[in-house]
Design an enzyme around this catalytic site. Sequence first.
Site, short mmCIF file in Angstrom:
data_model
loop_
_atom_site.label_atom_id
_atom_site.label_comp_id
_atom_site.label_asym_id
_atom_site.label_seq_id
_atom_site.Cartn_x
_atom_site.Cartn_y
_atom_site.Cartn_z
N GLN A 100 0.80 -1.34 -0.09
CA GLN A 100 0.11 -0.02 0.13
C GLN A 100 0.80 1.28 0.04
O GLN A 100 1.88 1.49 0.77
CB GLN A 100 -0.88 0.17 1.13
CG GLN A 100 -2.08 1.20 1.06
CD GLN A 100 -3.00 1.31 2.17
OE1 GLN A 100 -2.60 1.30 3.39
NE2 GLN A 100 -4.16 1.34 1.88
N TYR A 172 -5.92 10.91 4.20
CA TYR A 172 -4.48 11.17 3.99
C TYR A 172 -4.39 12.12 2.60
O TYR A 172 -5.19 12.43 2.23
CB TYR A 172 -3.45 10.08 4.00
CG TYR A 172 -4.07 9.17 5.18
CD1 TYR A 172 -3.53 9.94 6.38
CD2 TYR A 172 -4.57 8.01 5.41
CE1 TYR A 172 -3.80 9.23 7.82
CE2 TYR A 172 -4.70 7.61 6.63
CZ TYR A 172 -4.27 8.22 7.85
OH TYR A 172 -4.63 7.50 9.14
N ARG A 224 -7.61 2.85 -3.40
CA ARG A 224 -8.53 2.71 -2.17
C ARG A 224 -9.16 4.09 -1.68
O ARG A 224 -8.35 5.26 -2.06
CB ARG A 224 -7.73 2.30 -0.77
CG ARG A 224 -8.79 1.75 0.28
CD ARG A 224 -8.27 1.16 1.51
NE ARG A 224 -9.29 0.52 1.90
CZ ARG A 224 -9.28 -0.16 3.19
NH1 ARG A 224 -8.09 0.12 4.02
NH2 ARG A 224 -10.39 -0.51 3.91
N GLY A 315 -9.79 -6.97 8.10
CA GLY A 315 -9.01 -6.26 8.92
C GLY A 315 -8.67 -7.08 10.46
O GLY A 315 -7.99 -8.12 10.67
N ARG A 316 -9.62 -6.56 11.18
CA ARG A 316 -9.55 -6.84 12.68
C ARG A 316 -9.91 -8.63 12.85
O ARG A 316 -9.15 -9.08 13.67
CB ARG A 316 -10.55 -6.22 13.53
CG ARG A 316 -9.93 -4.72 13.29
CD ARG A 316 -11.02 -3.73 13.88
NE ARG A 316 -12.38 -3.39 12.75
CZ ARG A 316 -13.45 -2.72 13.09
NH1 ARG A 316 -13.36 -1.60 14.22
NH2 ARG A 316 -14.25 -2.81 12.02
C1 LIG Z 1 -4.96 -1.68 13.42
C2 LIG Z 1 -5.49 -1.03 12.21
C3 LIG Z 1 -4.64 -0.48 11.23
C4 LIG Z 1 -5.11 -0.07 9.94
N1 LIG Z 1 -4.19 0.72 9.05
C5 LIG Z 1 -4.69 0.87 7.88
C6 LIG Z 1 -3.58 1.36 6.88
O1 LIG Z 1 -2.45 1.14 7.22
N2 LIG Z 1 -4.27 1.57 5.69
C7 LIG Z 1 -5.59 1.31 5.36
O2 LIG Z 1 -6.05 1.76 4.14
N3 LIG Z 1 -6.59 1.02 6.13
C8 LIG Z 1 -5.83 0.81 7.67
N4 LIG Z 1 -6.97 0.31 8.36
C9 LIG Z 1 -8.32 0.17 8.01
C10 LIG Z 1 -8.49 -1.21 7.70
O3 LIG Z 1 -7.92 -1.36 6.50
C11 LIG Z 1 -9.89 -1.64 7.43
O4 LIG Z 1 -10.62 -0.90 6.53
C12 LIG Z 1 -10.90 -1.55 8.60
O5 LIG Z 1 -10.25 -2.13 9.88
C13 LIG Z 1 -12.03 -2.07 8.69
O6 LIG Z 1 -12.12 -3.44 8.52
P1 LIG Z 1 -12.28 -4.55 9.50
O7 LIG Z 1 -13.78 -4.29 10.06
O8 LIG Z 1 -12.25 -5.81 8.76
O9 LIG Z 1 -11.14 -4.49 10.61
C14 LIG Z 1 -6.46 0.00 9.81
C15 LIG Z 1 -7.19 -0.86 10.66
C16 LIG Z 1 -6.71 -1.33 11.90
C17 LIG Z 1 -7.78 -2.02 12.85
#
Ligand SMILES: Cc1cc2nc3c(=O)[nH]c(=O)nc-3n(C[C@H](O)[C@H](O)[C@H](O)COP(=O)(O)O)c2cc1C
Length: 369
Positions: A100, A172, A224, A315-316
């Site tokens: 990314q 960003y 994205r 993600g989570r």
């Molecule tokens: C610890 C953490 C770090 C994240 N860092 C980024 C990132 O570097 N780039 C990005 O586009 N989204 C980032 N996100 C957002 C996730 O990509 C994702 O869109 C968000 O967690 C929702 O998905 P989930 O419910 O499956 O976690 C981050 C989320 C979490 C929890």
Amino acid sequence: MTKLSQPLTFKRGLTIKNRVVMAPMTTCMSFFDGVVTKDERDYYALRSGEVGAVITAAANVQENGKTWEGQLGVYDDRFIPGLSQLAGAIKRNDTKAILQLFHGGRMTNSSVLRGEQPVSASAIPAERPGAETPRALTTEEVKTLIDSYKQAALRAIKAGFDGVEIHGANTYIIQQFFSPHSNKRNDEWGGGLEKRFKFINDLVDAVTEAVDNSGVSNFIIGYRFSPEEFETPGIRLADTLFLIDQLADKPLDYLHISINDYKRMSISSEYQDKTIIQYIFDQIKGRVPFIGVGDIRTKQQAEELLNSADLVALGRALLIDPHWTQKVFDGRDDLIRTEISEYDREELLIGNGTWAFMKNLMPDRLIKK
Ligand SMILES: Cc1cc2nc3c(=O)[nH]c(=O)nc-3n(C[C@H](O)[C@H](O)[C@H](O)COP(=O)(O)O)c2cc1C
């Protein structure tokens, strides 16, 4: 077999083995200077091999884009050896590795930048406590910024990644150029909606042309975006539908929404007939694969999301259970771990930085007391 386990082939020829993608998540695990650590490689290796692709944490395309300590760097050739090891750690059992590409713009601060003032489209601070006023980039600096994304994509190719994702989401710098809140420029990249889109258009052209002229094959490029902002003025769903309409006709391999609930409804009163994700999917009309995301926990939710997306990002769920995908494919979703506690961190290879970051983003129900 469900649709979740079906492969998908992108326009540039890369095939991923199933529809599950690890969402990009900042780990804060890199060295102080942005070089990948062994802990970070191990964290990815643990979550790889089952999913179709892993999108890495945001990697800085310029030194002044850095927004967190321990963030990945891709702004110099010296990062290539470490990034190559990272790509290798991810590319297990045919999982594809996507880097990314990121610049924080006004969302960073002069402490992380070691005294330097953050930069953005215009000299307007974000609406959040303690936000610093950034310096507006000069015309020449905007051209350099675009070139930095291009150089970063070429480094990702050299490092052996299968693709890059342009991070145009989560407030960003790319989003700052598109937003009427943060972009008040008077040059070719500022003004009405179409002029605010021009930065994204030029950036996507630069990256896609560089990749296509590099001689690499099967290397993909995704984009994205975040659908809405809460500020006034700010990006509204109508602006995003315009953005999506433009991007779907460009030589991109996928579009990826950033949203924390796949069922979320718009804040705009004129878009209340369906979820945000459904509006986006309908706007794309199959022109390019679309990655949906947002609090997916179960196989049923993932399959439901595939009615309005081509791929599902987690993600989570993968932070808490690195083997979510195989358990679902084996019909053993009853074994999926659904909560995490401080004591699970060692086993799950979650470092201090990731833990601090994720606790902010975790609803209480996911943290075991
Ligand atoms: C610890 C953490 C770090 C994240 N860092 C980024 C990132 O570097 N780039 C990005 O586009 N989204 C980032 N996100 C957002 C996730 O990509 C994702 O869109 C968000 O967690 C929702 O998905 P989930 O419910 O499956 O976690 C981050 C989320 C979490 C929890």
